[in-house]
Design a protein around this motif. Sequence first.
Motif, short mmCIF file in Angstrom:
data_model
loop_
_atom_site.label_atom_id
_atom_site.label_comp_id
_atom_site.label_asym_id
_atom_site.label_seq_id
_atom_site.Cartn_x
_atom_site.Cartn_y
_atom_site.Cartn_z
N TYR A 158 -28.87 44.66 -11.88
CA TYR A 158 -27.55 44.91 -11.30
C TYR A 158 -27.02 46.32 -11.53
CZ TYR A 158 -25.47 43.59 -15.90
OH TYR A 158 -25.12 43.50 -17.23
N SER A 217 -14.70 36.60 -15.24
CA SER A 217 -15.90 36.16 -14.51
C SER A 217 -15.52 35.30 -13.31
CB SER A 217 -16.83 35.39 -15.44
OG SER A 217 -17.26 36.20 -16.51
N THR A 232 -29.51 46.86 -7.54
CA THR A 232 -28.45 46.47 -6.60
C THR A 232 -27.78 47.67 -5.92
OG1 THR A 232 -28.06 44.44 -7.82
CG2 THR A 232 -26.32 45.16 -6.34
N ALA A 291 -13.84 37.69 -10.72
CA ALA A 291 -14.68 38.75 -10.17
C ALA A 291 -15.96 38.24 -9.51
CB ALA A 291 -15.06 39.73 -11.28
N ILE A 292 -16.44 37.08 -9.92
CA ILE A 292 -17.72 36.60 -9.38
C ILE A 292 -17.56 35.27 -8.65
CG2 ILE A 292 -20.06 35.88 -9.99
CD1 ILE A 292 -19.90 37.71 -12.41
N ASN A 300 -16.67 46.15 -6.66
CA ASN A 300 -17.74 45.88 -5.72
C ASN A 300 -17.76 44.41 -5.30
OD1 ASN A 300 -18.48 48.55 -5.93
ND2 ASN A 300 -20.19 48.17 -7.32
N CYS A 301 -17.60 43.51 -6.27
CA CYS A 301 -17.59 42.08 -5.96
C CYS A 301 -16.43 41.72 -5.03
CB CYS A 301 -17.49 41.26 -7.25
SG CYS A 301 -18.95 41.36 -8.31
N PRO A 331 -14.86 35.43 -5.46
CA PRO A 331 -15.40 36.12 -4.28
C PRO A 331 -16.61 35.42 -3.68
CG PRO A 331 -14.93 37.70 -6.02
CD PRO A 331 -14.78 36.33 -6.61
N SER A 332 -17.50 34.87 -4.53
CA SER A 332 -18.68 34.17 -4.02
C SER A 332 -18.28 32.94 -3.21
CB SER A 332 -19.60 33.77 -5.17
OG SER A 332 -20.05 34.89 -5.88
#
Length: 290
Positions: free
Chosen positions: A257, A202, A261, A205-206, A111-112, A209-210
């Motif tokens: 989450y 982390s 979410t 995946a986070i 999803n991320c 992408p952020s």
Amino acid sequence: MKTANCKEIKEFVFQGFSNFQEHQLTLFMVFLALYILTLAGNIIIVTIIRIDHHLHIPMYFFLSVLSTSETFYSLVIIPRMLSGLVGLSQSISLECCGTQLFFFLGFAITNCLLLAVMGYDCYVAICNPLRYSIIMNWRVCIMLASSVCATGFLLSLLQAVVIFRLPFCSSLIEHFFCDVRPVLDLACAIPIINDILTLIISLLAITAPSTFLFISYILIISTIFKIASAEGRKKTFATCPKSKNTKDQDQLISVTYTVITPLLNPVVYSLRNEEVQDALCRVVGRKSLS
């Protein structure tokens, strides 16, 4: 490295929401309602995008993949959580716990990464519109979707294998599902490789992408504000989907989450989008006429 007297553990027991014993029936009703809404919202989105040929474009293809992933993501967690709230078995075998962690992480990471891909799609549509159909052709879209799914589940498999090779010295999980940190807290020893792997996943995946999303939308906003007319800027914004620690705190964050979410994503990314609303009206209209 943490050490303790190890013993053979064959199953774990979830603590669940035992700190809210008097509110468990209320929590069950609330979470069940949210779960039904989540399933309904995501199924509606996937069905509409599949049926209506006006939505057969890359942006809605990625939205349908995200909705499908969100559906399975919530399916991995919420049914077992609901069963625990009504007093059914709170125990889970190590194998089932590892499987739950694998699928939870796999869909979460997917999803991320999908959100990052959707940001890239939006960037190309606005900042390079003349070449959009060439850059974001169907072969590229399928390749991107397949790549993020493969990456998500490869990373989750690696994490699950590393965690469940550890010896465990306790069987009580202070949580309502098999998440990484609550399971690691039960290990007799946590080698530094586990912390390093968790950090790397982390970041991939986070954080990555952020950061990619942030840069993409900075470029998108910069491009939009170069458009001379206010009406032109409004139309350009319209091409994007629109949107109008204690253990108890950890559980609250996890509820956000795992329950909230997946419900909000279809609303934010699809059901408030005018094209999706028009498609829904067309589909409903055809069904009524038939």
